[in-house]
Scaffold this active site. Structure first.
Site, mmCIF file in Angstrom:
data_model
loop_
_atom_site.group_PDB
_atom_site.id
_atom_site.type_symbol
_atom_site.label_atom_id
_atom_site.label_comp_id
_atom_site.label_asym_id
_atom_site.label_seq_id
_atom_site.Cartn_x
_atom_site.Cartn_y
_atom_site.Cartn_z
ATOM 1 N N ASP A 211 0.663 5.268 5.917
ATOM 2 C CA ASP A 211 0.645 4.547 7.189
ATOM 3 C C ASP A 211 -0.687 4.784 7.881
ATOM 4 O O ASP A 211 -0.781 5.521 8.866
ATOM 5 C CB ASP A 211 1.811 5.012 8.069
ATOM 6 C CG ASP A 211 1.919 4.204 9.356
ATOM 7 O OD1 ASP A 211 1.445 3.056 9.376
ATOM 8 O OD2 ASP A 211 2.474 4.731 10.348
ATOM 9 N N GLU B 102 -0.852 -3.484 5.083
ATOM 10 C CA GLU B 102 -1.153 -4.735 5.748
ATOM 11 C C GLU B 102 0.118 -5.335 6.345
ATOM 12 O O GLU B 102 1.232 -5.002 5.943
ATOM 13 C CB GLU B 102 -1.776 -5.704 4.748
ATOM 14 C CG GLU B 102 -2.380 -6.933 5.363
ATOM 15 C CD GLU B 102 -3.078 -7.780 4.321
ATOM 16 O OE1 GLU B 102 -4.030 -8.478 4.683
ATOM 17 O OE2 GLU B 102 -2.677 -7.751 3.152
#
Length: 647
Positions: free
Chosen positions: A609, A618
């Site tokens: 993350d 994304e």
């Protein structure tokens, strides 16, 4: 897609839709890294590693991820009468005792785990547990095994309405050409309109083509920004807007589906109160953009659709859309983009007819025109090398787009010519082409979208033909359900060679859409259970103990890759809005951050993350679209559409 990578050597032969999708994404990574260096996001030494993915052979030490408790559950919660399962990572080989406790610490149930051995997706030794018999609603439940306690969760029937609303609000947040209103999204997410006529070069209202493509300018304003970048791509917009419209269309065809939460005045859109369901208002914002991308009559390739529009060079990082000063450019028309326009516009025509007949007629005319143009120019392909300033989205296999467009035009018009194109297509009898076994539907594999609508939306197929179509859907669902049952984590996704693809979470969710449709058609519990187990995976019951949706679960993703939602880089900017889905584990590691942090990772562990780990973290419109579809479906279950005793 904001980033992907051009390989150092030519890509090997394609072996299927999933492989094609991943390779196309990888082909723009070099351009993305160059932009990141220019913006100060990466050092040149780090960028040098790009194009040489880590090998995962024997002897490679896997990274140690901070995964919190070894007891893994859906961190949001479980439906009252749905399956309630979890997984524990342990070195133990004999069954362990699990204890379910309420928020006040009182024991509500206990049992023993079932050893499952080594999970190949994570290389973890795991055991599973099942507390489906518990049906008492409540918040703050936890499961304890061997002294380790899970994250808290809820049991109840109204858990996913907020997720549906947030997942759909993602699209308003990412609108181009309109002010994002604080009254709808809050002050931290409000912003001026991006790329409107007040922007440098008049933004998207007066856009030239890339040199050599055309000698005129177009107004291509509106639509949604695709992903972490500020490009707008017809082939990604097509599948995304189609799935939003399908979430609404399901309420007209599926027993127990509730249209009210998608109706006028229910979602965060500025058009609320206009007598049109809010979800169609959101879809129309994208449809208007897609219509503007059609080459006008009198120009070369009239009726075709430009493939994409984005900045001349990669947008700096971070950049709020209204602060982007770069020239925007249209890229050459493509057959794939044209067929996306045809399919989405045909679907739009039938759904908007009761609310705005003139707009519906305009959509149908555009769809017919696009179909005719695509059949006249069936091999105009977007280049895999066109990756300066935006993703390439190259696609040289457009049989799936032809099938999808023909299906939508046939459903809407009943015309024999479109029916013939559907029935004569080799894809009509090819289960793997319709619903890829090792992956799922995607922007580069769209035939299944047409098949799902042929199976569920009233049309002029014969009863026998309709039964054959529905059989294809249920056969695909059988395979995805088997994948879920075989997985210790219940995930309905079994990628080829075990390697997770770019955007693996979207493929999980698209397989769940197939399963949910099969459940709508048959009412069989195994399809429903596989959908709910897939949602468990997305929301935390996975090898990383990670909820991949911002704002949902104790350990949720909140540093996804985005030009404006970039709090990790600049604390004056916000985290991604609640309801934003991270792409998820990706074995390819096509960005320097993932390569450095995740070298040697097991497939389902290849995620971090991190704002700049764009190959795993994304966010995109075509990933949030199936999330919104599934959230709507599951919320309908909790509202009584499929309530049943726990299986």
């Amino acid at each position: 897609m904001s980033h992907a990578a051009p390989p150092v050597r030519p890509a090997p032969d394609r072996t299927g839709p999933t492989d094609r999708a991943g390779r196309r994404r990888r082909r723009t990574l070099a351009a993305a890294v160059t932009a990141a260096i220019a913006a100060g996001a990466l050092s040149a030494p780090a960028a040098m590693a790009v194009g040489h993915p880590a090998r995962h052979g024997a002897g490679t030490a896997a990274p140690k991820a901070d995964t919190g408790s070894p007891v893994r559950v859906n961190q949001v919660g479980y439906l009252t009468y749905g399956p309630k399962k979890g997984t524990v990572v342990t070195s133990a080989t004999k069954p362990l005792t699990w204890t379910l406790r309420a928020a006040d610490g009182t024991e509500r149930a206990h049992g023993t785990t079932t050893p499952a051995g080594i999970d190949p997706s994570s290389r973890q030794n795991v055991q599973t547990f099942d507390f489906s018999a518990v049906t008492e609603a409540g918040k703050g439940y936890t499961v304890t095994i061997d002294g380790k306690k899970s994250e808290p969760f809820t049991i109840g029937d109204h858990l996913y309405g907020s997720l549906r609303g947030d997942a759909l609000a993602y699209f308003y947040h990412n609108r181009s050409g309109i002010k994002i209103d604080a009254d709808l999204v809050g002050r931290e997410y409000a912003r001026p309109a991006g790329h409107d006529k007040a922007a440098p070069h008049r933004g998207d209202t007066d856009v030239p083509c890339v040199k050599g493509v055309c000698d005129y300018r177009r107004n291509v304003s509106g639509g949604w920004y695709d992903a972490g970048d500020q490009g707008k791509y017809v082939v990604n917009g097509g599948i995304s807007v189609a799935q939003l419209m399908s979430a609404y269309e399901r309420t007209r065809t599926a027993k127990g589906a509730d249209a009210a939460p998608l109706g006028d005045g229910r979602l965060r859109v500025p058009e609320r109160g206009n007598g049109v369901p809010d979800i169609l208002d959101e879809a129309r914002w994208e449809m208007e953009f897609l219509l503007r991308m059609q080459v006008p009559q009198g120009k070369p390739l009239a009726g075709m659709a430009f493939h994409k529009v984005h900045d001349r060079h990669w947008t700096g990082f971070p950049t709020r859309p209204d602060q982007d000063t770069q020239q925007r450019e249209l890229h050459k028309p493509s057959t794939a983009a044209t067929l996306n326009l045809a399919a989405a516009a045909a679907q739009s025509a039938r759904l908007f007819k009761p609310y705005d007949p003139d707009f519906a007629a305009r959509c149908l005319h555009a769809a017919r025109t696009a179909w005719a143009a695509a059949t006249a120019h069936p091999k105009i392909f977007a280049s895999d090398k066109d990756s300066t300033g935006g993703g390439a989205y190259g696609d040289r296999n457009v049989g799936d787009e032809f099938y999808w467009a023909a299906a939508e035009l046939f459903i809407t018009t009943g015309d024999h010519g479109y029916a013939k194109a559907v029935l004569d297509s080799p894809l009509h009898r090819d289960l793997d082409a319709l619903f890829p076994r090792g992956g799922g539907m995607s922007w580069s594999s769209t035939a299944g979208l047409g098949e799902l609508d042929l199976a569920t939306v009233p049309n002029k197929l014969t009863a026998k033909q309709r039964a054959q179509v529905r059989a294809m859907v249920t056969k695909a669902a059988d395979r995805y359900a088997a994948d879920s049952a075989k997985s210790a984590y219940g995930v309905p996704y079994a990628p080829k060679d075990g390697k997770y693809e770019w955007g693996s979470n979207s493929q999980v969710l698209n397989n769940m859409v197939v399963l949910a449709t099969a459940h709508d058609l048959t009412g069989k519990d195994r399809y429903l259970d596989a959908v709910l187990r897939g949602l468990d995976y997305v929301l935390g019951e996975n090898p990383l103990n990670q909820s991949y949706v911002t704002g949902y679960g104790e350990r949720n993703s909140h540093n996804q890759h985005h030009r404006f939602w970039a709090h990790q880089r600049d604390h004056r900017l916000p985290h991604p809005a609640p309801g934003s889905l991270a792409g998820g584990p990706n074995s390819g590691l096509q960005d320097p951050v993932a390569k450095k942090k995740l070298k040697g990772c097991a497939p389902a562990m290849c995620y971090t993350d991190d704002l700049m780990a764009f190959s795993t973290n994304e966010i995109t419109i075509n990933w949030n679209a199936p999330l919104a579809w599934i959230a709507s479906y599951v919320d309908d279950l909790g509202n009584g559409a499929a309530a049943r005793p726990a299986s």
